[in-house]
Design a protein around this motif. Structure first.
Motif, PDB file in Angstrom:
ATOM      1  N   TYR A   1      65.236  24.382  30.677  1.00 27.73           N
ATOM      2  CA  TYR A   1      64.905  25.803  30.768  1.00 27.73           C
ATOM      3  C   TYR A   1      64.673  26.480  29.421  1.00 27.73           C
ATOM      4  N   LEU A   2      65.316  25.969  28.359  1.00 30.00           N
ATOM      5  CA  LEU A   2      65.259  26.640  27.063  1.00 30.00           C
ATOM      6  C   LEU A   2      64.467  25.828  26.043  1.00 30.00           C
ATOM      7  N   PRO A   3      63.834  26.505  25.050  1.00 30.76           N
ATOM      8  CA  PRO A   3      63.130  25.783  23.978  1.00 30.76           C
ATOM      9  C   PRO A   3      64.107  25.104  23.027  1.00 30.76           C
ATOM     10  N   GLU A   4      63.582  24.177  22.227  1.00 38.39           N
ATOM     11  CA  GLU A   4      64.413  23.356  21.354  1.00 38.39           C
ATOM     12  C   GLU A   4      65.241  24.184  20.372  1.00 38.39           C
ATOM     13  N   SER A   5      64.641  25.225  19.786  1.00 38.15           N
ATOM     14  CA  SER A   5      65.351  26.005  18.767  1.00 38.15           C
ATOM     15  C   SER A   5      66.601  26.670  19.332  1.00 38.15           C
ATOM     16  N   MET A   6      66.534  27.123  20.581  1.00 39.25           N
ATOM     17  CA  MET A   6      67.700  27.761  21.200  1.00 39.25           C
ATOM     18  C   MET A   6      68.794  26.730  21.492  1.00 39.25           C
ATOM     19  N   LEU A   7      68.381  25.516  21.865  1.00 33.41           N
ATOM     20  CA  LEU A   7      69.354  24.450  22.110  1.00 33.41           C
ATOM     21  C   LEU A   7      70.087  24.085  20.818  1.00 33.41           C
ATOM     22  N   ILE A   8      69.329  24.002  19.717  1.00 35.21           N
ATOM     23  CA  ILE A   8      69.943  23.677  18.423  1.00 35.21           C
ATOM     24  C   ILE A   8      70.922  24.772  18.009  1.00 35.21           C
ATOM     25  N   GLN A   9      70.512  26.035  18.212  1.00 36.86           N
ATOM     26  CA  GLN A   9      71.365  27.150  17.818  1.00 36.86           C
ATOM     27  C   GLN A   9      72.682  27.139  18.589  1.00 36.86           C
ATOM     28  N   ARG A  10      72.618  26.785  19.865  1.00 37.05           N
ATOM     29  CA  ARG A  10      73.841  26.701  20.661  1.00 37.05           C
ATOM     30  C   ARG A  10      74.743  25.572  20.169  1.00 37.05           C
ATOM     31  N   SER A  11      74.128  24.428  19.828  1.00 37.20           N
ATOM     32  CA  SER A  11      74.927  23.275  19.403  1.00 37.20           C
ATOM     33  C   SER A  11      75.590  23.500  18.047  1.00 37.20           C
ATOM     34  N   VAL A  12      74.951  24.299  17.184  1.00 34.68           N
ATOM     35  CA  VAL A  12      75.506  24.576  15.854  1.00 34.68           C
ATOM     36  C   VAL A  12      76.853  25.282  15.964  1.00 34.68           C
ATOM     37  N   LYS A  13      77.005  26.122  16.984  1.00 35.36           N
ATOM     38  CA  LYS A  13      78.237  26.903  17.136  1.00 35.36           C
ATOM     39  C   LYS A  13      79.460  26.027  17.352  1.00 35.36           C
ATOM     40  N   SER A  14      79.254  24.847  17.942  1.00 31.64           N
ATOM     41  CA  SER A  14      80.395  23.956  18.221  1.00 31.64           C
ATOM     42  C   SER A  14      80.418  22.727  17.320  1.00 31.64           C
ATOM     43  N   ASP A  15      79.645  22.753  16.248  1.00 29.02           N
ATOM     44  CA  ASP A  15      79.550  21.611  15.338  1.00 29.02           C
ATOM     45  C   ASP A  15      80.671  21.674  14.299  1.00 29.02           C
ATOM     46  N   ALA A  16      81.553  20.682  14.307  1.00 30.12           N
ATOM     47  CA  ALA A  16      82.726  20.685  13.420  1.00 30.12           C
ATOM     48  C   ALA A  16      82.337  20.640  11.946  1.00 30.12           C
ATOM     49  N   GLN A  17      81.317  19.859  11.593  1.00 24.27           N
ATOM     50  CA  GLN A  17      80.927  19.747  10.185  1.00 24.27           C
ATOM     51  C   GLN A  17      80.229  21.012   9.698  1.00 24.27           C
ATOM     52  N   VAL A  18      79.437  21.642  10.553  1.00 24.34           N
ATOM     53  CA  VAL A  18      78.827  22.928  10.186  1.00 24.34           C
ATOM     54  C   VAL A  18      79.920  23.962   9.962  1.00 24.34           C
ATOM     55  N   ASP A  19      80.930  23.960  10.846  1.00 18.60           N
ATOM     56  CA  ASP A  19      82.037  24.913  10.721  1.00 18.60           C
ATOM     57  C   ASP A  19      82.795  24.695   9.414  1.00 18.60           C
ATOM     58  N   ALA A  20      83.005  23.428   9.038  1.00 17.99           N
ATOM     59  CA  ALA A  20      83.709  23.125   7.784  1.00 17.99           C
ATOM     60  C   ALA A  20      82.899  23.601   6.576  1.00 17.99           C
ATOM     61  N   ALA A  21      81.574  23.391   6.621  1.00 12.75           N
ATOM     62  CA  ALA A  21      80.705  23.843   5.526  1.00 12.75           C
ATOM     63  C   ALA A  21      80.693  25.361   5.447  1.00 12.75           C
ATOM     64  N   TYR A  22      80.699  26.002   6.610  1.00 14.84           N
ATOM     65  CA  TYR A  22      80.720  27.476   6.658  1.00 14.84           C
ATOM     66  C   TYR A  22      81.985  28.024   5.991  1.00 14.84           C
ATOM     67  N   LYS A  23      83.128  27.442   6.324  1.00  7.69           N
ATOM     68  CA  LYS A  23      84.392  27.893   5.730  1.00  7.69           C
ATOM     69  C   LYS A  23      84.425  27.621   4.229  1.00  7.69           C
TER      70      LYS A  23
END
Length: 728
Positions: free
Chosen positions: A649-671
């Motif tokens: 139902y959703l385009p690729e960019s929206m799927l990636i954006q949703r997955s980033v929110k629960s990505d442990a390594q992205v969260d660590a880099a953010y902190k």
């Protein structure tokens, strides 16, 4: 008169003796060389040239000295030019002639009809595969695909498709691979050949499982894997759609993915009619889509993440194509503008995460373009050297787009390779950012040149190694040429790969004096473990169960904006999986099927029936253990299930954006970036003890690189260079 003749004879004998004495003064090797050169010139120069030279000498004796001086210079010049060429031709003449003769003999006299084109490509591939895994002959189809990946565009409708649509007798091998937990892709679907199981034969569990997989593959057909935003997605095509016909041409069982792709593509400006069916929607659907130049964006997502006041941007970069530098520039400018707007002009972008995980690389010039957006002006970015490759050094000739006060974190993993390692290596060596990941990048420090060949083919071959600004080569494997005559007992036909040992790795220093090593990729400065997939999750992904359930769910329910995988839906998915397990459609123990199957065959051959029963108990025990992972790894499995349903139902960019929110390594880099005066500043702090050791033991990395290299250039020079076709 007789006396006069005797004197003349005596004089002639004296002259001969004098010439002989003079000749004896010349060392024998030089005499042999002169004789060899004369023979080669006799073969090269036509006879009338020698006759003309003799005539000139006889008629013009006064010019004899000058003439022979001129001839001597000419001979030396010709020798210097022609002898290396002649020697090279001598080297290549025998193998080329033999190859042509063998191919011709097989074409004429082999017992059955042969495909000479296939034989040729097999021979060439075997030869190139003895060097390294990156040196390849690209046939017409492969050359077109490689050019598209480099250019980042093609003429079509913006669909990615997959499927089997192959001969029924060709599915046996695929079914067997799926049984063992293998991934079935387009490559599997085009290169298989085996006989089907006899219908009259009584089938055991293993054979029944294979048969069911064969039937499933036959029914699958050609399906949509991805529909690009701005192209096919906007015209109604979705993941999971099964293609039935293209411009009225039915898609039959004997049509391959390549056949269907060729029907979809065509001249920009024309349109194509696609008939398809969608699970949950009755009847055949039609989509009229215009063909156009499809640009495959390498920047998959550019977004502000986390709290607005933190001002942290995120960019996911999938590869390095021709326009990647411009894409990155636009993405960074957009994030800087968004940060200003969100803060009402109080501050700009405070931090930026560049996600290069799984990025396989691409063009050298694009890597230089991207690195130039981060590193200081006039900084070394990358250098390259090879046996027949002109040493070259790339520097940044422009002011960086990302200012020094913006914290930068580069996310990497084992799939980060080649051009992606150039960028992460330059950022690390010049201390403009921190590399974040679980361990090291892939370690590909080799440069490939793509040479266009006749008949729309190409040769991709390794020409050099590249070096980061500190002077290190991050190539993890040393390749040694294989090959040889297998008939004579030399079975090492493939290249020999040896991993660089830890004790052989050399120490280098970043601009601030931090220690880095060569010979094993780019090591993360800040290590964050990557989530490990469970056996259950791997099995469900490989067997396509998530997609099967998503199709089933779509046929029963309507999608809403507040969709989520709740407990009821998750329990329904478990029932769906268990039903498939009981009906032998999937095997939860698939990761262990191969060793279990081999052991079962051995026990059966040996007649150990009791052990066979114990093996069945073991198999049931494994299934029970794997099923417990539904609770243990619920969060990860729910996320995979949610993505499978949302992809319809959703385009690729929206799927990636949703997955980033629960990505442990992205969260660590953010902190890491959002914490003031924290770990980020400590990681980039100057190591004075290392710096003193460096100053006492060696020159600076930049001076070493400058001494080694003969030229330097910026990314602006790329259009004038043939290096545009280099892949790193």
């Amino acid at each position: 008169m007789a006396l006069q003749m005797a004197k003349d004879n005596k004089k002639g004998e004296d002259d001969d003796e004098e010439k002989k004495d003079k000749k004896s003064l010349i060392p024998q090797p030089i005499q042999d060389f002169i004789a060899s050169m004369k023979t080669k010139l006799d073969n090269i120069l036509p006879s009338f040239v020698w006759e003309w030279l003799s005539f000139v000498v006889q008629k013009l004796p006064t010019l004899k000295v000058a003439f022979f001086s001129f001839i001597s210079g000419l001979v030396i010049a010709l020798c210097a030019i022609l002898i290396p060429v002649y020697s090279q031709l001598d080297e290549l003449e025998e193998p080329v002639t033999l190859f042509e003769t063998i191919l011709n003999d097989l074409n004429i006299a082999y017992v059955d009809q042969v495909d000479t084109q296939k034989l040729f490509e097999t021979g060439i591939s075997a030869m190139l595969s003895s060097l390294d895994p990156y040196t390849e002959f690209e046939g017409r189809t492969e050359a077109v695909e490689m050019n598209e990946s480099v250019k980042g565009k093609y003429a079509g409708v913006g669909l990615v498709i997959s499927g089997n649509t192959i001969k029924p007798s060709d599915i046996e091998k695929i079914a067997s691979e799926k049984e063992n937990g293998g991934v079935v892709g387009d490559e599997d679907l085009e290169d298989v050949a085996d006989s089907s199981t006899s219908k009259n034969k009584e089938l055991d569990d293993d054979e029944l499982f294979k048969q069911k997989n064969k039937e499933k593959l036959k029914d699958r057909g050609i399906r949509v894997v991805s529909a690009f935003e701005g192209y096919a997605f906007d015209y109604g095509m979705r993941v999971g759609d099964k293609l039935l016909a293209v411009d009225g041409t039915p898609i039959t069982e004997d049509m391959t993915v390549e056949n269907v792709r060729n029907l979809l593509r065509g001249e920009p400006g024309t349109s194509v009619s696609i008939a398809f069916e969608r699970i949950g929607v009755e009847g055949e659907q039609i989509a009229e889509i215009p063909r156009q130049i499809v640009r495959m964006n390498t920047v998959k997502l550019a977004s502000i993440i986390g709290k607005q006041e933190d001002g942290i941007g995120y960019i996911q970069l999938s590869s390095f194509a021709e326009d990647t530098g411009n894409e990155m520039r636009r993405a960074i400018l957009s994030l800087q503008q968004r940060a200003l707007v969100q803060s009402q002009g109080q501050y700009g972008l405070k931090g930026l995460i560049v996600d290069l995980r799984g990025n396989p690389g691409g063009l050298l010039t694009s890597a230089v373009d991207v690195a130039s957006l981060f590193v200081p002006q006039n900084s070394d970015i990358v250098s390259a050297r090879g046996r027949g490759f002109p040493s070259v050094l790339y520097r940044s000739r422009v002011q960086p787009l990302v200012p020094p006060d913006t914290k930068v974190a580069v996310l990497v993993n084992g799939g980060t390779a080649s051009a992606a390692e150039i960028v992460s290596g330059a950022i690390q060596d010049l201390d403009v950012g921190v590399v974040v990941g679980s361990d090291r990048t892939f370690g590909k420090g080799l440069v490939q040149n793509v040479e266009e060949l006749p008949f729309d083919t190409a040769l991709k071959f390794t020409v050099a190694k590249y070096y980061t600004p500190s002077g290190r080569c991050i190539q993890a494997l040393d390749y040694k040429e294989g090959g040889g005559n297998i008939k004579n007992g030399d079975k090492s036909s493939l290249y020999q790969a040896t991993r660089v040992k830890e004790e052989n790795k050399q120490i280098f220093y970043t601009k601030s004096g931090r220690v880095v090593k060569d010979g094993g990729g780019i090591e993360a400065d800040y290590k964050v473990p990557a989530p490990q997939a469970s056996a259950l999750e791997v099995t469900l992904l490989r067997t396509g169960v998530f997609d099967d359930y998503a199709a089933d769910w779509s046929s029963k329910y309507k999608f809403s904006d507040n969709f989520e995988v709740n407990e009821d839906l998750y329990k329904d998915f478990q029932k769906f999986v268990n039903t498939k397990q009981r009906s032998n459609d999937i095997r939860l123990e698939a990761l262990y099927s191969k060793p279990l199957s081999d052991l079962k065959k051995s026990l059966k051959q040996s007649g150990y029936k009791l052990s066979e029963q114990e093996l069945k108990k073991l198999q049931a025990s494994i299934v029970s253990e794997v099923q417990r992972d539904f609770d243990k790894y619920k969060k990860d499995i729910k996320e995979d299930l949610e993505n499978a349903i949302l992809a319809r139902y959703l385009p690729e960019s929206m799927l990636i954006q949703r997955s980033v929110k629960s990505d442990a390594q992205v969260d660590a880099a953010y902190k890491l970036l959002s914490t003031p005066n924290g770990k980020f500043d400590q990681l980039l702090a100057r190591d004075t003890s290392s710096q003193q050791k460096k100053d006492s033991n060696r020159s600076s990395p930049t001076s070493i690189a400058n001494n080694r290299l003969s030229s330097s250039m910026s990314s602006d020079d790329k259009d004038s260079l043939r290096f545009q076709s280099f892949k790193w």
